[in-house]
Design a protein around this motif. Structure first.
Motif, PDB file in Angstrom:
ATOM      1  N   MET A 247      70.883  45.286  37.541  1.00  0.00           N
ATOM      2  CA  MET A 247      70.281  46.599  37.808  1.00  0.00           C
ATOM      3  C   MET A 247      69.250  46.452  38.918  1.00  0.00           C
ATOM      4  SD  MET A 247      67.700  47.349  34.711  1.00  0.00           S
ATOM      5  CE  MET A 247      67.524  46.071  33.502  1.00  0.00           C
ATOM      6  N   SER A 290      76.783  51.965  43.015  1.00  0.00           N
ATOM      7  CA  SER A 290      77.201  52.339  41.654  1.00  0.00           C
ATOM      8  C   SER A 290      76.541  51.487  40.573  1.00  0.00           C
ATOM      9  CB  SER A 290      78.718  52.309  41.535  1.00  0.00           C
ATOM     10  OG  SER A 290      79.243  51.269  42.289  1.00  0.00           O
ATOM     11  N   LYS A 291      75.637  50.593  40.968  1.00  0.00           N
ATOM     12  CA  LYS A 291      74.867  49.857  39.948  1.00  0.00           C
ATOM     13  C   LYS A 291      73.804  50.797  39.371  1.00  0.00           C
ATOM     14  CE  LYS A 291      75.375  45.324  42.022  1.00  0.00           C
ATOM     15  NZ  LYS A 291      75.953  44.564  40.909  1.00  0.00           N
ATOM     16  N   PRO A 292      73.264  50.463  38.176  1.00  0.00           N
ATOM     17  CA  PRO A 292      72.194  51.325  37.653  1.00  0.00           C
ATOM     18  C   PRO A 292      70.874  51.126  38.423  1.00  0.00           C
ATOM     19  CG  PRO A 292      72.869  49.659  36.035  1.00  0.00           C
ATOM     20  CD  PRO A 292      73.711  49.447  37.244  1.00  0.00           C
ATOM     21  N   ILE A 294      66.755  52.193  38.798  1.00  0.00           N
ATOM     22  CA  ILE A 294      65.591  52.785  38.129  1.00  0.00           C
ATOM     23  C   ILE A 294      64.536  53.007  39.204  1.00  0.00           C
ATOM     24  CG2 ILE A 294      63.745  52.361  36.454  1.00  0.00           C
ATOM     25  CD1 ILE A 294      65.870  50.586  34.990  1.00  0.00           C
ATOM     26  N   ARG A 317      65.408  63.094  38.642  1.00  0.00           N
ATOM     27  CA  ARG A 317      66.178  63.014  37.381  1.00  0.00           C
ATOM     28  C   ARG A 317      67.424  63.885  37.437  1.00  0.00           C
ATOM     29  NH1 ARG A 317      60.781  62.855  34.956  1.00  0.00           N
ATOM     30  NH2 ARG A 317      60.461  60.678  34.349  1.00  0.00           N
ATOM     31  N   SER A 319      70.884  65.464  39.427  1.00  0.00           N
ATOM     32  CA  SER A 319      71.883  64.855  40.311  1.00  0.00           C
ATOM     33  C   SER A 319      71.792  65.407  41.729  1.00  0.00           C
ATOM     34  CB  SER A 319      73.278  65.075  39.734  1.00  0.00           C
ATOM     35  OG  SER A 319      73.452  66.457  39.560  1.00  0.00           O
ATOM     36  N   ARG A 336      72.938  55.640  41.831  1.00  0.00           N
ATOM     37  CA  ARG A 336      73.123  56.098  40.434  1.00  0.00           C
ATOM     38  C   ARG A 336      71.777  55.948  39.728  1.00  0.00           C
ATOM     39  NH1 ARG A 336      76.802  52.443  37.022  1.00  0.00           N
ATOM     40  NH2 ARG A 336      75.439  52.720  35.225  1.00  0.00           N
ATOM     41  N   GLU A 338      69.228  56.113  36.994  1.00  0.00           N
ATOM     42  CA  GLU A 338      69.358  56.250  35.532  1.00  0.00           C
ATOM     43  C   GLU A 338      68.030  56.527  34.856  1.00  0.00           C
ATOM     44  OE1 GLU A 338      71.830  53.380  33.646  1.00  0.00           O
ATOM     45  OE2 GLU A 338      73.518  54.415  34.604  1.00  0.00           O
ATOM     46  N   ASP A 339      66.925  56.236  35.577  1.00  0.00           N
ATOM     47  CA  ASP A 339      65.615  56.463  34.988  1.00  0.00           C
ATOM     48  C   ASP A 339      64.587  56.599  36.098  1.00  0.00           C
ATOM     49  OD1 ASP A 339      64.393  56.724  32.467  1.00  0.00           O
ATOM     50  OD2 ASP A 339      65.564  55.002  31.763  1.00  0.00           O
ATOM     51  N   ARG A 360      67.046  48.031  28.209  1.00  0.00           N
ATOM     52  CA  ARG A 360      68.226  47.715  29.023  1.00  0.00           C
ATOM     53  C   ARG A 360      68.636  46.247  28.918  1.00  0.00           C
ATOM     54  NH1 ARG A 360      70.374  51.060  32.482  1.00  0.00           N
ATOM     55  NH2 ARG A 360      69.589  53.150  32.188  1.00  0.00           N
TER      56      ARG A 360
END
Ligand SMILES: Nc1nc2c(ncn2[C@@H]2O[C@H](COP(=O)(O)OP(=O)(O)OP(=O)(O)O)[C@@H](O)[C@H]2O)c(=O)[nH]1
Ligand SMILES: [Mg+2]
Length: 371
Positions: A247, A290-292, A294, A317, A319, A336, A338-339, A360
């Motif tokens: 990540m 496409s990795k998560p 933060i 937060r 899209s 991407r 995610e947080d 995580r």
């Protein structure tokens, strides 16, 4: 006298060794010239066959460190295989030449320097990876035209495989964040851009009472600036260390960024910084997107406008976070995210981030899952 000199030198080298932090990656690429052997010349009049030229093979060895590569290749960084034996009247079948086998560390990637094509990913210890093929000897089948051996320049890359990689503009506080998570790690922190010159790894033991202990490896990378894909700043080559990360933390100064206090340098807001980082990563390798991710909004202790910060965090937060950016700053394919979390790394206010990483970590190490 001589002995005392020797002693002094060896003490110095040991001191150097102890001071050197093995988790700082001074070099992450070597360039080598590889030349396989030509095939031997055939003898058409007597139907004589030339021998096959030797190939150059890479053999991953678990005992080898990346810095030992120069020992395998020699200082000139060349690996050459011998030519096949030519056919002679007295010996019509020329012998094949032996392959040249070069030991490399496990996990390196071998890339053709001229066209960027990946030749081998040397993952399996003691497996033989063909890097340059020797030429066939001259014989009836090829009209007695012996082949030349392949000759190429290769880049030998080591890529970190961190659980968490830190990405951001210079001065965003990436190293300060690493220091806040791992206080024992000696990390260089300063208020000028490009303080971190080489990727470095730290290990965060994120144990908490009642939790299973776990460790996450963190990779602190040099800062990326606008135009890095055009080789501005330190370029983008170190983004290869994101390719195997589980990540990515996008560390952003919540007050925005300006490289120099200069009219020619644009001031970029925090959201614009994220858009620009997105574009730079996209131009390097869009698979990384496409990795998560933060987003870490750092330096909230000196945040100029908390309301703007909250609205930007809300936007991130959703899209559609990139829609408000001007078209020149808007990426085609988005991170991407995610947080989104706020921190003040300098004053150690990173509890919320720790909680996210802790949660995580169970996804990264499925065996560590707490029931
Ligand atoms: N006020 C405040 N200052 C911070 C915070 N985090 C980092 N800084 C300061 O910001 C400056 C840059 O910090 P670094 O950690 O070196 O930044 P970096 O992102 O690693 O920078 P590069 O290595 O150049 O890419 C230092 O002077 C830090 O003390 C924070 O949360 N609050
Ligand atoms: Mg740094």
């Amino acid at each position: 006298m001589r002995f005392s000199h020797l002693l002094k030198d060896s003490v110095k080298s040991i001191q150097l060794l102890i001071k050197h932090d093995l988790n700082i990656l001074d070099r992450d690429k070597f360039i080598a010239k590889i030349r396989a052997g030509n095939g031997g010349v055939g003898l058409s009049r007597y139907n004589g066959c030339g021998g096959r030229g030797g190939s150059v093979i890479f053999l991953p060895s678990p005992k080898m460190a990346f810095s030992h590569i120069t020992k395998s290749f020699g200082k000139s960084m060349i690996a050459v295989a011998r030519c096949g034996e030519s056919a002679m009247k007295t010996k019509l079948i020329g012998s094949d030449s032996h392959d040249t086998v070069v030991e490399v560390p496990v996990g390196v990637e071998v890339v053709n320097e001229d066209n960027g094509v990946l030749i081998a990913r040397c993952d399996r210890p003691f497996h033989r990876y063909l890097v340059a093929k020797g030429g066939e000897g001259g014989r009836r089948e090829n009209n007695f035209r012996h082949e030349k051996g392949e000759s190429l320049r290769v880049g030998i890359h080591v890529k970190l495989r961190p659980n968490v990689a830190l990405l951001g503009f210079p001065n965003a506080g990436k190293s300060t964040l690493v220091k806040a998570l791992v206080p024992t790690k000696s990390v260089k922190i300063a208020s000028y851009a490009f303080t971190t010159r080489h990727p470095q790894i730290a290990f965060w033991n994120g144990e908490k009472e009642g939790d299973e202990p776990f460790t996450l490896s963190l990779a602190d990378l040099p800062g990326v600036i606008e135009g890095a894909s055009r080789n501005r700043g330190k370029g983008l080559s170190f983004l290869k260390h994101l390719q195997y990360a589980d990540m990515i933390l996008l560390v952003v100064d919540c007050n925005g960024f300006q490289l120099k206090n200069d009219l020619n340098e644009e001031y970029r807001t925090a959201l614009e910084c994220i858009g620009l980082l997105n574009k730079e990563v996209e131009s390097y390798d869009d698979n990384i997107l496409s990795k998560p991710f933060i987003v870490v909004m750092n330096k909230t202790d000196i945040c100029k406008d908390k309301k703007i910060l909250q609205s930007v965090m809300g936007q991130l937060r959703s899209s559609s976070w990139a829609d408000k950016l001007s078209p020149s700053l808007r990426p085609n394919k988005k991170f991407r995210i995610e947080d989104v979390v706020e921190t003040s790394a300098k004053s150690g206010k990173i509890d919320e981030l720790k909680t996210i990483l802790r949660e995580r970590s169970h996804l990264i190490h499925p065996n560590n899952r707490i029931e």
